[in-house]
Design a protein around this motif. Structure first.
Motif, PDB file in Angstrom:
ATOM      1  N   ALA A 203       0.826  -1.209   0.000  1.00 13.69           N
ATOM      2  CA  ALA A 203       0.000   0.000   0.000  1.00 13.69           C
ATOM      3  C   ALA A 203       0.859   1.258   0.000  1.00 13.69           C
ATOM      4  N   GLN A 204       1.958   1.239   0.768  1.00 13.23           N
ATOM      5  CA  GLN A 204       2.851   2.396   0.800  1.00 13.23           C
ATOM      6  C   GLN A 204       3.476   2.647  -0.570  1.00 13.23           C
ATOM      7  N   ARG A 205       3.861   1.550  -1.246  1.00 13.29           N
ATOM      8  CA  ARG A 205       4.427   1.715  -2.590  1.00 13.29           C
ATOM      9  C   ARG A 205       3.391   2.304  -3.544  1.00 13.29           C
ATOM     10  N   VAL A 206       2.163   1.796  -3.469  1.00 13.14           N
ATOM     11  CA  VAL A 206       1.107   2.320  -4.342  1.00 13.14           C
ATOM     12  C   VAL A 206       0.835   3.787  -4.023  1.00 13.14           C
ATOM     13  N   ARG A 207       0.796   4.112  -2.706  1.00  8.98           N
ATOM     14  CA  ARG A 207       0.533   5.492  -2.302  1.00  8.98           C
ATOM     15  C   ARG A 207       1.656   6.427  -2.772  1.00  8.98           C
ATOM     16  N   ALA A 208       2.914   5.977  -2.639  1.00  9.33           N
ATOM     17  CA  ALA A 208       4.037   6.800  -3.092  1.00  9.33           C
ATOM     18  C   ALA A 208       3.992   7.009  -4.608  1.00  9.33           C
ATOM     19  N   THR A 209       3.655   5.935  -5.333  1.00 10.09           N
ATOM     20  CA  THR A 209       3.543   6.058  -6.783  1.00 10.09           C
ATOM     21  C   THR A 209       2.442   7.032  -7.163  1.00 10.09           C
ATOM     22  N   ALA A 210       1.292   6.924  -6.437  1.00 12.07           N
ATOM     23  CA  ALA A 210       0.189   7.841  -6.726  1.00 12.07           C
ATOM     24  C   ALA A 210       0.572   9.285  -6.418  1.00 12.07           C
ATOM     25  N   ASP A 211       1.253   9.511  -5.269  1.00  5.99           N
ATOM     26  CA  ASP A 211       1.682  10.870  -4.922  1.00  5.99           C
ATOM     27  C   ASP A 211       2.657  11.421  -5.968  1.00  5.99           C
ATOM     28  N   ARG A 212       3.597  10.581  -6.402  1.00  2.00           N
ATOM     29  CA  ARG A 212       4.547  11.037  -7.416  1.00  2.00           C
ATOM     30  C   ARG A 212       3.826  11.372  -8.728  1.00  2.00           C
ATOM     31  N   THR A 213       2.840  10.545  -9.067  1.00  5.02           N
ATOM     32  CA  THR A 213       2.077  10.803 -10.288  1.00  5.02           C
ATOM     33  C   THR A 213       1.302  12.108 -10.178  1.00  5.02           C
ATOM     34  N   VAL A 214       0.714  12.350  -8.965  1.00 10.99           N
ATOM     35  CA  VAL A 214      -0.014  13.613  -8.757  1.00 10.99           C
ATOM     36  C   VAL A 214       0.919  14.803  -8.921  1.00 10.99           C
ATOM     37  N   VAL A 215       2.103  14.698  -8.317  1.00 13.22           N
ATOM     38  CA  VAL A 215       3.061  15.813  -8.426  1.00 13.22           C
ATOM     39  C   VAL A 215       3.465  16.036  -9.879  1.00 13.22           C
ATOM     40  N   GLU A 216       3.737  14.942 -10.579  1.00 12.50           N
ATOM     41  CA  GLU A 216       4.149  15.082 -11.986  1.00 12.50           C
ATOM     42  C   GLU A 216       3.027  15.667 -12.828  1.00 12.50           C
ATOM     43  N   LEU A 217       1.793  15.178 -12.619  1.00 17.29           N
ATOM     44  CA  LEU A 217       0.679  15.708 -13.398  1.00 17.29           C
ATOM     45  C   LEU A 217       0.408  17.165 -13.052  1.00 17.29           C
ATOM     46  N   THR A 218       0.488  17.505 -11.737  1.00 17.80           N
ATOM     47  CA  THR A 218       0.269  18.898 -11.341  1.00 17.80           C
ATOM     48  C   THR A 218       1.334  19.823 -11.924  1.00 17.80           C
ATOM     49  N   SER A 219       2.577  19.372 -11.857  1.00 17.71           N
ATOM     50  CA  SER A 219       3.670  20.190 -12.417  1.00 17.71           C
ATOM     51  C   SER A 219       3.495  20.380 -13.913  1.00 17.71           C
ATOM     52  N   GLU A 220       3.131  19.293 -14.591  1.00 21.93           N
ATOM     53  CA  GLU A 220       2.933  19.397 -16.036  1.00 21.93           C
ATOM     54  C   GLU A 220       1.762  20.320 -16.361  1.00 21.93           C
ATOM     55  N   ALA A 221       0.679  20.211 -15.554  1.00 18.51           N
ATOM     56  CA  ALA A 221      -0.472  21.082 -15.789  1.00 18.51           C
ATOM     57  C   ALA A 221      -0.112  22.540 -15.536  1.00 18.51           C
ATOM     58  N   ARG A 222       0.646  22.798 -14.473  1.00 17.99           N
ATOM     59  CA  ARG A 222       1.061  24.170 -14.196  1.00 17.99           C
ATOM     60  C   ARG A 222       1.954  24.704 -15.312  1.00 17.99           C
TER      61      ARG A 222
END
Length: 305
Positions: A203-222
């Motif tokens: 679960a921690q690995r999935v959560r970390a992957t999801a957080d990293r994906t959110v950061v990458e998508l947010t950065s790309e959107a910005r």
């Protein structure tokens, strides 16, 4: 008349003698005719039999298959793990003469007592030669057949045939059950804790992957938003420059009106400036500054939205 009186008792005595010399063997029985304890006749088929009255006697035995449950006993398998075992045997009388000579007048009860000892010895011998996991497994047919064969050999001298032996219970002693259950519970709890830990890690690995994906998508959107905003500002500035180049006076006028609208709204802060400020150029006269020789070119007030 006297002869009739004498004949009648004789006939009665003879009839009683004849009746006492007859016996009936049921289809579920076998019979021995004994004379002073010695076997004189064997009757194994159902029907009518004869014996000598007063001298011979008839002893009947059950010819059906009989059952014998053993008492619970403790056995020690090859791995020194004590077990409580009981069994159930099916047997029948195979040789009446040997049976009578072996058990005497005790009959079936005496035979079952001796057969019980034979079974106990066979069970201890067979189960003591294998590990406990074989005894506790569901497939115990080979062990039961081995017990049956050994008991059959020993019981042959009794005129008995052991048909089958079944282990009805193979359990741990009562004093060991609590410890065994506690060990099993601890083992299951350890396995559950391992599974929970592995699940938490996943679960921690999935959560970390999801957080990293959110950061990458947010950065790309910005980044894309900033690019779009910059392109829009550049296009806006180009439009403003083109409009100013075409008609500077009209551009200054519209910009002044926009400044008026924004600065004179209710709730805005107070503005303190001189009455002859260029900000009020279009409010002081109906003539545009370009129509007056002495009017300076207004400098529009630019407010950032």
């Amino acid at each position: 008349m006297m002869k009739a009186q004498l004949i009648l008792p004789v006939v009665v005595v003879l009839g009683a003698a004849v009746l006492s010399s007859l016996f009936i063997v049921d289809e579920r029985e076998k019979a021995l005719v004994l004379q002073f304890g010695q076997v004189k006749q064997v009757k194994e088929t159902p029907g009518l039999g004869f014996k000598i009255p007063l001298i011979q006697e008839v002893v009947k035995y059950d010819s059906r298959i009989l059952g014998l449950p053993t008492q619970p006993m403790e056995v020690t398998p090859l791995d020194d793990r004590r077990l409580v075992v009981d069994a159930f045997a099916r047997w029948r009388i195979s040789d009446l003469i040997e049976f009578r000579e072996a058990v005497g007048a005790g009959g079936v009860d005496a035979a079952q007592t001796r057969l019980d000892r034979i079974l106990n010895a066979a069970i201890r011998e067979v189960l003591g030669s294998v590990p406990s996991n074989r005894v506790l497994s569901e497939d115990r047919t080979a062990l039961m057949n081995l017990i049956r064969d050994r008991a059959r050999v020993e019981s042959g001298a009794l005129g008995i045939e052991v048909i089958d032996v079944r282990l009805t219970r193979t359990d741990l002693p009562e004093q060991n059950l609590a410890a065994t259950f506690a060990r099993m519970r601890a083992e299951r709890e350890r396995e559950a804790a391992d599974e929970i830990a592995r699940g938490g890690e996943a679960a921690q690995r999935v959560r970390a992957t999801a957080d990293r994906t959110v950061v990458e998508l947010t950065s790309e959107a910005r980044r894309m938003a900033e690019v779009a905003r910059g392109e829009a500002d550049a296009e806006r500035n180009g439009i403003y420059a083109e409009a100013f180049g075409r008609d500077p006076e009209f551009f200054a006028f519209t910009r002044s009106l926009t400044s008026y609208e924004r600065s004179l709204q209710s709730g805005n802060s107070s503005i303190v400036m001189q009455p002859d400020s260029e900000f009020f150029t279009y409010l002081r006269s109906d003539l545009a500054p370009a129509d007056r020789a002495d009017a300076p070119t207004p400098a529009p007030v630019t407010t950032t939205p």
